[in-house]
Write an enzyme that holds these catalytic residues in place. Structure first.
Site, PDB file in Angstrom:
ATOM      1  N   ILE A 241       0.733  -1.126   0.156  1.00 12.46           N
ATOM      2  CA  ILE A 241      -0.088   0.130   0.074  1.00 12.46           C
ATOM      3  C   ILE A 241       0.809   1.253  -0.186  1.00 12.46           C
ATOM      4  O   ILE A 241       0.551   2.349  -0.623  1.00 12.46           O
ATOM      5  CB  ILE A 241      -0.988   0.077   1.099  1.00 12.46           C
ATOM      6  CG1 ILE A 241      -1.936  -0.904   0.987  1.00 12.46           C
ATOM      7  CG2 ILE A 241      -1.780   1.309   1.419  1.00 12.46           C
ATOM      8  CD1 ILE A 241      -2.847  -1.617   2.152  1.00 12.46           C
TER       9      ILE A 241
ATOM     10  N   GLY B 248     -13.827 -19.780  -6.138  1.00  9.80           N
ATOM     11  CA  GLY B 248     -13.033 -21.091  -5.100  1.00  9.80           C
ATOM     12  C   GLY B 248     -12.763 -22.054  -5.951  1.00  9.80           C
ATOM     13  O   GLY B 248     -13.270 -22.620  -6.906  1.00  9.80           O
TER      14      GLY B 248
ATOM     15  N   CYS C 202     -17.666 -16.008 -10.745  1.00 11.47           N
ATOM     16  CA  CYS C 202     -17.025 -17.322 -10.982  1.00 11.47           C
ATOM     17  C   CYS C 202     -17.516 -18.600 -10.447  1.00 11.47           C
ATOM     18  O   CYS C 202     -18.633 -18.922 -10.810  1.00 11.47           O
ATOM     19  CB  CYS C 202     -15.239 -17.080 -10.815  1.00 11.47           C
ATOM     20  SG  CYS C 202     -14.309 -18.238 -11.852  1.00 11.47           S
TER      21      CYS C 202
ATOM     22  N   ARG D  72     -11.151 -23.243 -14.762  1.00 10.99           N
ATOM     23  CA  ARG D  72     -11.172 -24.161 -15.635  1.00 10.99           C
ATOM     24  C   ARG D  72     -12.625 -24.664 -16.223  1.00 10.99           C
ATOM     25  O   ARG D  72     -12.810 -25.154 -17.473  1.00 10.99           O
ATOM     26  CB  ARG D  72     -10.608 -25.684 -15.200  1.00 10.99           C
ATOM     27  CG  ARG D  72      -8.900 -25.550 -14.855  1.00 10.99           C
ATOM     28  CD  ARG D  72      -8.585 -26.727 -14.136  1.00 10.99           C
ATOM     29  NE  ARG D  72      -7.402 -26.469 -13.768  1.00 10.99           N
ATOM     30  CZ  ARG D  72      -6.219 -26.184 -14.009  1.00 10.99           C
ATOM     31  NH1 ARG D  72      -5.905 -26.300 -15.202  1.00 10.99           N
ATOM     32  NH2 ARG D  72      -5.395 -25.741 -12.928  1.00 10.99           N
TER      33      ARG D  72
ATOM     34  N   HIS E 171     -14.140 -12.413 -13.267  1.00 10.61           N
ATOM     35  CA  HIS E 171     -13.620 -11.704 -11.970  1.00 10.61           C
ATOM     36  C   HIS E 171     -13.911 -10.209 -12.372  1.00 10.61           C
ATOM     37  O   HIS E 171     -12.580  -9.485 -12.421  1.00 10.61           O
ATOM     38  CB  HIS E 171     -12.263 -12.062 -11.418  1.00 10.61           C
ATOM     39  CG  HIS E 171     -12.125 -13.672 -11.040  1.00 10.61           C
ATOM     40  ND1 HIS E 171     -12.773 -13.822  -9.760  1.00 10.61           N
ATOM     41  CD2 HIS E 171     -12.058 -14.562 -11.699  1.00 10.61           C
ATOM     42  CE1 HIS E 171     -12.582 -15.078  -9.904  1.00 10.61           C
ATOM     43  NE2 HIS E 171     -11.982 -15.628 -10.767  1.00 10.61           N
TER      44      HIS E 171
ATOM     45  N   GLU F 249     -14.044  -7.794  -9.921  1.00 11.30           N
ATOM     46  CA  GLU F 249     -13.372  -7.369  -8.846  1.00 11.30           C
ATOM     47  C   GLU F 249     -11.984  -6.804  -9.111  1.00 11.30           C
ATOM     48  O   GLU F 249     -11.604  -5.937  -8.659  1.00 11.30           O
ATOM     49  CB  GLU F 249     -13.421  -8.315  -7.587  1.00 11.30           C
ATOM     50  CG  GLU F 249     -12.394  -9.472  -7.596  1.00 11.30           C
ATOM     51  CD  GLU F 249     -13.118 -10.663  -8.350  1.00 11.30           C
ATOM     52  OE1 GLU F 249     -14.134 -10.764  -8.899  1.00 11.30           O
ATOM     53  OE2 GLU F 249     -12.748 -12.037  -7.883  1.00 11.30           O
TER      54      GLU F 249
HETATM   55  N1  GLN Z   1     -13.060 -23.857  -9.485  1.00 10.13           N
HETATM   56  C1  GLN Z   1     -13.712 -23.404 -10.591  1.00 10.13           C
HETATM   57  C2  GLN Z   1     -13.237 -23.461 -11.619  1.00 10.13           C
HETATM   58  O1  GLN Z   1     -12.031 -23.962 -11.800  1.00 10.13           O
HETATM   59  C3  GLN Z   1     -14.027 -22.036 -10.245  1.00 10.13           C
HETATM   60  C4  GLN Z   1     -12.893 -21.283 -10.149  1.00 10.13           C
HETATM   61  C5  GLN Z   1     -13.040 -19.803  -9.911  1.00 10.13           C
HETATM   62  O2  GLN Z   1     -14.090 -19.286  -8.777  1.00 10.13           O
HETATM   63  N2  GLN Z   1     -12.144 -18.880  -9.642  1.00 10.13           N
HETATM   64  O3  GLN Z   1     -13.761 -23.259 -12.787  1.00 10.13           O
END
Ligand code: GLN
Length: 532
Positions: free
Chosen positions: A19, A355, A382, A463, A508, A510
């Protein structure tokens, strides 16, 4: 020629070097200078993409698909620097490159050594960024704490680099902790003296010392640090704890850090300020007119850094809506035990982040069902989109046991699955769908209203994909596929017809939100949550 600012850290980790570096970047940009930032990470992983968030916090993804340290997130949020994979140097990358060269025969006849081969590789990686970006200043942050074995080659490299470019072209900034000992009622300078001593032993003499502190430092304390660390009094800069990280550039400016850097680097330019930042962003952040509570349902809730960019993007969404943000961190495994209601009651919106792996998945699905049925604004990111699809398949489309093949390889309804090209991949490093991809938005959908354009670019890291075999079945039941990656016809955004605000995306968003320019999905999600 670009000028260098090398940032090191002493005494303890988690001092906020990232930061601080980002704030220096912000200050210099306010003077009309063009900057870029590099993070040097001493670990041997080539990139943090293979690390668990508990090890390393969030993996931050750039447009070019690089999986990088989360400090690059701070750099992008605070400055306009365009970062690429070259902006994150790791020991792993450096050794990988040197060993590849050795095998090729580039060093024939020589013994390959840390000095000069590893240090040269580090210097060249830094210089490459300086040469390619046409910037005025390049800020190089060295990860870890002075005294660590791992960071020594990086410190030696910046020592040499400073000698090479000369005094007017490079300065050393040392960020240190000046602790307050409560029982003694005293502020202590000794740890700082020691860490500067360690730096000097390896030949690095700091020009500026930035003191992280919870109490204001008196003139005497500053003078003492200056004396023992051989810097001018004015080069001892206080960086006091603040409520929000976005106040840090203002605090450093108050200490005249911008002027000091300009003088030391012999640079003259406009006397720009941070008025806009102060009057708009910080004011709204500190004096909100209302409040909004968002539940973030994840499995790395205990760790502050695991969802860093998501928490920040929510803050940005709250700032533009003049609202104070309260984040309710909900462990999805607790929802599995207790059901969603008791954990979700009273929130304005629910967010399920990305995740990997099956732990906590069923709790996320329950939270999404709760959001859908109770018409609570929902944003899925995601895995948060994939689980929304699974929930809808099971509970609306009647596909009992529907799942992602990530969690159930033999499910009868593989609504989320791997593309053929991913099935062939076995190596784990940098093999996901990574980085910016084009997404075409369907007109007159919520996504179109949110973005106000039909072509967007968002960053990916996954993936698995929505299984197109089921598209028609979902559409019949009220899911709108409002964003598509045209080249491969992949689903990127989904929304629900029969819900005030239910959106989820495979990418994503974010990673592209800034405090003074909230990402549209977060801006509109918070707006919807305020209405709920
Ligand atoms: N595990 C999921 C995938 O690989 C989602 C990945 C994530 O949320 N970044 O597609």
């Amino acid at each position: 020629m670009a000028k260098y600012i090398f940032v090191t850290g002493g005494v303890v980790s988690s001092l906020g070097k990232g930061i601080t570096s980002a704030s220096i970047g912000k200050l210099l940009e306010s003077k009309g200078l063009k900057v870029t930032l590099i993070k040097c990470d001493p670990y041997i992983n080539v990139d943090p993409g293979t690390m668990n968030p508990y090890q390393h916090g969030e993996v931050y993804v750039l447009d070019d698909g690089a999986e990088t340290d989360l400090d690059l997130g701070h750099y992008e949020r605070f400055t306009n620097a365009k970062l690429t994979r070259d902006n994150n140097i790791t020991t792993g990358k450096i050794y990988y490159s040197v060993i590849t060269k050795e095998r090729r025969g580039d060093y024939l006849g020589k013994t390959v050594q840390i000095i000069p081969h590893i240090t040269d590789e580090i210097k060249n990686s830094i210089k490459k960024v300086a040469e390619n970006r046409k910037v005025d200043v390049i800020i190089v942050e060295i990860g870890g704490t002075v005294g660590d074995i791992e960071s020594l080659p990086f410190l030696e490299a910046i020592r040499q680099l400073r000698l090479e470019v000369g005094r007017d072209y490079a300065i050393n900034v040392h960020v240190t902790l000046v602790p307050y000992i409560k029982s003694a009622g005293e502020i202590k300078t000794k740890p700082t003296q020691h860490s500067v001593g360690t730096l000097r032993e390896i030949g690095i003499i700091p020009d500026i010392i930035i003191c992280r502190t919870e109490k204001n430092l008196s003139a005497e304390i500053k003078a003492k640090i200056a004396l023992f660390c051989s810097v001018d009094n004015e080069a001892v800069i206080q960086a006091i704890d603040v409520e929000s990280i976005y106040e840090v550039p203002l605090c450093l400016k108050k200490e005249n850090l911008d002027k000091l850097i300009m003088r030391l680097l012999n640079m003259k330019c406009e006397d720009g300020g941070l008025t806009e930042w102060e009057n708009s962003t910080i004011k709204r952040l500190k004096f909100p007119s209302r409040e909004v509570e968002i539940a973030v349902v994840g499995k790395y809730i205990a760790l502050q850094d695991a969802y860093k960019s998501i928490y920040e993007a929510l803050v940005h969404g709250a700032i533009v809506n003049n609202a104070k943000l309260i984040i309710r961190k909900v462990d999805s495994e607790n929802i599995e035990k207790d059901g969603a209601k008791s954990h979700m009651e009273g929130v304005g919106g629910i967010l399920v982040p990305g995740g990997f792996g099956s732990r906590g998945i069923e709790g996320k699905i329950k939270a999404i069902q709760y959001a859908r049925e109770n018409k609570i604004p929902y944003l899925g990111l995601c895995l948060g989109m994939q689980t929304a699809i699974v929930e809808f398949a099971r509970n609306v489309c009647g596909m009992k046991g529907a799942n992602s093949t990530e969690f159930d390889k033999r499910t009868r309804f593989p609504v989320i699955s791997l593309l053929e090209e991913q099935k062939r991949v076995s190596a784990k490093g940098a093999t996901m769908r990574l980085g910016a991809y084009e997404c075409a938005l369907k007109k007159s959908t919520k996504a179109h209203q949110v973005y106000k354009k039909i072509r967007i670019y968002e960053r990916h890291r996954h993936r698995y994909e929505f299984n197109n075999k089921y598209r028609a079945a979902f559409e019949r039941k009220g899911i709108v596929f409002s964003g598509i990656y045209p080249k491969k016809d992949l689903v990127e955004i989904i929304e629900l017809k029969d819900h005030p605000w239910f959106m989820a995306c495979q990418f994503h968003p974010e990673f592209k939100s800034k405090p003074d320019k909230a990402h549209p999905l977060f801006r509109e999600f918070i707006k919807a949550a305020l209405k709920f």
